[in-house]
Design an enzyme around this catalytic site. Structure first.
Site, mmCIF file in Angstrom:
data_model
loop_
_atom_site.group_PDB
_atom_site.id
_atom_site.type_symbol
_atom_site.label_atom_id
_atom_site.label_comp_id
_atom_site.label_asym_id
_atom_site.label_seq_id
_atom_site.Cartn_x
_atom_site.Cartn_y
_atom_site.Cartn_z
ATOM 1 N N LEU A 81 40.662 -36.079 -6.691
ATOM 2 C CA LEU A 81 40.008 -36.432 -7.958
ATOM 3 C C LEU A 81 40.804 -35.874 -9.145
ATOM 4 C CD1 LEU A 81 37.304 -37.355 -9.477
ATOM 5 C CD2 LEU A 81 36.611 -34.961 -9.258
ATOM 6 N N ASP B 119 24.330 -34.482 -21.897
ATOM 7 C CA ASP B 119 23.478 -34.233 -23.063
ATOM 8 C C ASP B 119 22.143 -33.611 -22.638
ATOM 9 O OD1 ASP B 119 22.714 -34.189 -25.694
ATOM 10 O OD2 ASP B 119 22.298 -36.324 -25.853
ATOM 11 N N HIS C 98 23.627 -24.385 -22.169
ATOM 12 C CA HIS C 98 25.038 -24.711 -21.888
ATOM 13 C C HIS C 98 25.502 -23.985 -20.627
ATOM 14 C CE1 HIS C 98 25.138 -26.822 -25.603
ATOM 15 N NE2 HIS C 98 25.125 -25.744 -26.388
HETATM 16 C C1 FPP Z 1 25.219 -31.464 -25.059
HETATM 17 O O1 FPP Z 1 23.932 -30.893 -25.055
HETATM 18 C C2 FPP Z 1 26.194 -30.611 -24.397
HETATM 19 C C3 FPP Z 1 27.320 -30.044 -24.981
HETATM 20 C C4 FPP Z 1 27.656 -30.249 -26.394
HETATM 21 C C5 FPP Z 1 28.229 -29.168 -24.253
HETATM 22 C C6 FPP Z 1 28.466 -29.465 -22.802
HETATM 23 C C7 FPP Z 1 29.055 -28.249 -22.188
HETATM 24 C C8 FPP Z 1 28.777 -27.748 -20.954
HETATM 25 C C9 FPP Z 1 27.890 -28.404 -19.979
HETATM 26 C C10 FPP Z 1 29.338 -26.431 -20.552
HETATM 27 C C11 FPP Z 1 30.723 -26.305 -20.102
HETATM 28 C C12 FPP Z 1 31.429 -27.511 -19.680
HETATM 29 C C13 FPP Z 1 32.557 -27.530 -18.936
HETATM 30 C C14 FPP Z 1 33.227 -28.822 -18.711
HETATM 31 C C15 FPP Z 1 33.143 -26.330 -18.345
HETATM 32 P P1 FPP Z 1 23.260 -30.597 -26.457
HETATM 33 O O2 FPP Z 1 23.595 -29.209 -26.848
HETATM 34 O O3 FPP Z 1 23.654 -31.644 -27.439
HETATM 35 O O4 FPP Z 1 21.724 -30.726 -26.094
HETATM 36 P P2 FPP Z 1 20.547 -31.181 -27.068
HETATM 37 O O5 FPP Z 1 20.840 -32.605 -27.461
HETATM 38 O O6 FPP Z 1 19.343 -31.066 -26.197
HETATM 39 O O7 FPP Z 1 20.541 -30.249 -28.226
#
Ligand code: FPP
Length: 247
Positions: free
Chosen positions: A132, A21, A38
């Site tokens: 893993l 997050d 992201h």
């Molecule tokens: C949450 O941060 C994150 C996500 C919803 C997406 C996670 C995805 C990745 C790290 C990229 C690709 C992953 C893989 C496994 C290849 P948020 O957008 O909710 O952040 P915020 O709360 O600060 O808005």
């Protein structure tokens, strides 16, 4: 080589799970678009996966896209799906090199066709690896998973394959999408939020929760090791008292 001497390799969790997050806030702090957050988060995915594999942890589950995330602006959803496809394609050779098997949980049918195809190919190509297991939770929510499990069990009862009296924790475990995956001992959530957000509700009944202020794109190998050390310093009593654990 594990450089963090605080880690006891005989006391490792078998399964670590992460609610990644803070990508959006990380990007905003830098005056960038959320999608840049992201994209930058992929480096943390890579570092944590490598660190878990090197330690000898058997399962790492990453909450990459929740059922609720479909409600984000279309532009962000599309970018996330594109990033997933690209990352899976780019990383499959590294997964194989490091003996890492890829799996996925969630309502995978709801993903774009291209994403399903790339995911399936990577799962097939890494199937034989036995180091893993990296589990991606995609279009996943625990309430969805629990309802699906209840439907499966109800169908088995209806078809006389199962008596109601036979339903127990094991039967329920086997009906979940995490069937054959041990329950996580450690759940990490980054970015300072202290909630579970519809993730693995059944499986985390006795999981240790670790919350850190670090935003996901800053969560690196050392941050992962810090979480493991914190876990190793906890006493897991499972309802018993301290003295019962040592006797
Ligand atoms: C949450 O941060 C994150 C996500 C919803 C997406 C996670 C995805 C990745 C790290 C990229 C690709 C992953 C893989 C496994 C290849 P948020 O957008 O909710 O952040 P915020 O709360 O600060 O808005």
């Amino acid at each position: 080589m594990i450089e963090d001497k605080r880690i006891d390799l005989n006391k490792l969790p078998k399964h670590v799970t992460i609610i990644m997050d803070g990508n959006g806030r990380w990007a905003k702090n830098k005056g960038e678009h959320r999608i840049f957050g992201h994209q930058s988060g992929v480096k943390s995915v890579r570092e944590c996966t490598e660190a878990a594999a090197e330690l000898g942890i058997k399962y790492l589950t990453l909450y990459a896209f929740s059922t609720e995330n479909w409600m984000r602006p279309k532009e962000e959803v599309d970018a996330l799906m594109e990033l997933l496809v690209e990352t899976i394609l780019d990383e499959t050779p590294t997964l194989n090199k490091n003996n890492i098997r890829l799996q996925a949980i969630g309502n995978l049918k709801s993903l774009p066709k291209k994403c399903i195809a790339q995911l399936q190919q990577a799962i097939d190509e890494t199937r034989k690896n036995n180091g893993l297991t990296l589990v991606l939770a995609l279009s996943y929510s625990a309430k969805w998973e629990i309802i699906e499990a209840v439907k499966k069990i109800a169908a088995d009862v209806k078809e006389n394959k199962l008596n109601i009296e036979q339903i127990n924790e094991q039967i329920f475990d086997d009906a979940l999408s995490t069937q054959n995956i041990p329950h996580p001992e450690l759940l990490i959530r980054t970015s300072g939020e202290q909630r579970i957000s519809n993730f693995l509700l059944w499986q985390i009944a006795y999981t240790e929760l670790y919350f850190t202020e670090t935003l996901w794109p800053d969560f690196n190998r050392q941050a992962f090791f810090d979480a493991i050390v914190d876990y190793q310093n906890r006493e897991r009593r499972f309802g018993k008292i301290s003295e019962q654990l040592t006797s």
